[in-house]
Motif scaffolding. Structure first.
Motif: not given
Length: 415
Positions: A234-260
């Motif tokens: 079944v075909l469908g339309e859609g859009g999806a996005a992820l932000v991938l970030e250097d772990w240390e950069h993410a931790v330094a700015r206090g980001a929530r981390i969904h997974g690795e």
């Protein structure tokens, strides 16, 4: 070269159910289908196919009418998903506090702006006009989504689009992962978008005879991956996005981390344009595991490519049986296209998000409408009902026409 850890700090999706990400995942866990029966007013023969659309999406409201007017729908969906992922990551869309000249975008689309070109054909050949819109080229170009995203978010690093049929956004995510892990970019926005609703595109898929059979009453259950009674995709339309970030950069700015994100494997069957080959898929699976430093015993869940085609489903299960051996019988596998359909170039990104959410929430969405599994697809633990389960690591498979294979590996973040 020192490899950086890669955090997933942003998730964004234009949901076919109309709600937010928690709503989307909850509906998948419940086995709810977004498939409906699409009927159009095209002349001389309307479309009448099962389809997954995003009816609640208002591009003018979400992006602003001036910007939305410079985009084909695939770019509108992609940019909206990117905005949502960016916001989810806690990053600003205004003047950034830090230099973003090496932050980039890696995007996937199989079709690009086909609606724009089809509109041009209709203008010229049906309506008899002498010219098309001067915006047609920028509406239709395949890199329109990533270009708009880079401009709107002020990202001065690489801005690239990948067109690899159904593996487009999975490969886009994998290439973004490599750039963050190598230290080339501290942040990459990645994902995909597609709208296969153009009349010519839908008719082309019909001609392949791989589309599911249904009517208005049975459309919701039309897509049944791994089922003995499956009739097609079944075909469908859609859009999806992820932000991938250097772990240390993410931790330094206090980001929530969904997974690795921990691994990526991509191969080509190099044997046939449309017939999948288990050997090529096996190599991609093994490559992703090796890249992640994981063994088959470490994987608790696989979000399968699972298109519900007669030929594709058994090949994918055969590849999993080969890689996982005796452990395959305990490997949880589900095909979520049974509920959200096949968004072609966006499917890999949608399923990557589902896989990350499964790890975060410690719950597995099912293969809906599975019924009796095809004996040719036996040998794994088919998840027919959404369930809670302890999950350490998971894979997301994307296998495309042309023989291109991509496997993404993710790991749960322990408290």
């Amino acid at each position: 070269m020192t490899q950086r850890r890669v955090a997933i700090t942003g998730l964004g999706l234009v949901s076919p159910f109309g709600g937010d990400l928690p709503d989307f995942f909850a509906r998948l866990l419940a086995g709810e289908s977004a498939v409906h029966f699409l009927q159009t007013d095209d002349v001389p023969r309307p479309l009448a196919i099962p389809f997954v659309s995003c009816p609640g999406f208002d591009a003018d409201a979400e992006l602003g009418k001036p910007l939305a007017g410079t985009m084909d729908r695939f770019a509108q969906l992609g940019t909206a998903a990117a905005y949502r992922a960016w916001q989810d990551a806690g990053l600003s869309r205004g003047q950034p506090a830090e230099n973003r000249e090496n932050w980039g975008v890696s995007w996937g689309t199989a079709l690009g702006g086909t609606l724009a070109y089809e509109k041009g054909y209709k203008e010229l050949w049906i309506k008899g006009r002498e010219r098309v819109s001067p915006l047609s080229v920028i509406l239709g170009m395949n890199n329109a989504a990533n270009a708009h995203i880079s401009i709107q978010l002020g990202l001065g690093g690489v801005s690239m689009s990948h067109t690899v049929a159904c593996a487009s956004s999975a490969i886009a995510i994998g290439e973004a992962f490599r750039r963050v892990r190598s230290g080339e970019a501290p942040v990459m926005l990645t994902g995909g978008s597609d709208v296969p609703q153009a009349y010519g595109v839908a008719r082309a898929w019909e001609a392949l005879r791989v589309m599911a059979n249904c009517d208005e009453k049975t459309a919701a259950q039309a897509c049944r991956p791994f089922s003995a009674g499956r009739t097609g995709l079944v075909l469908g339309e859609g859009g999806a996005a992820l932000v991938l970030e250097d772990w240390e950069h993410a931790v330094a700015r206090g980001a929530r981390i969904h997974g690795e994100m921990v691994g990526y494997g991509t191969t080509c069957d190099h044997s046939h344009l449309v017939r999948p080959d288990a050997a090529g898929q096996v190599r991609a699976l093994n490559m992703a595991l090796a890249d992640a430093g994981l063994t088959p015993a470490d994987i608790d869940y696989v979000n399968a490519h699972g298109t519900a085609t007669a030929e594709g489903d058994p090949v994918e299960i055969a590849a999993l049986r080969t890689v996982f051996g005796e452990a395959a019988a305990r490997l949880a596998v589900s095909g979520t296209k049974s509920m959200h359909g096949h968004q072609l170039g966006a499917a890999g990104a949608i399923e990557a998000i589902i896989t990350v959410l499964a790890l975060r929430e410690q719950a597995i969405p099912p293969t809906a409408h599975l019924g009796e599994p095809d004996p040719a697809c036996a040998g794994v633990d088919h998840v027919g009902t959404g369930r809670a389960q302890q999950l350490r690591a998971a894979l997301s498979n994307s296998f495309a026409f042309g023989g291109s294979n991509a496997v993404l590996a993710f790991r749960a973040v322990t408290p």
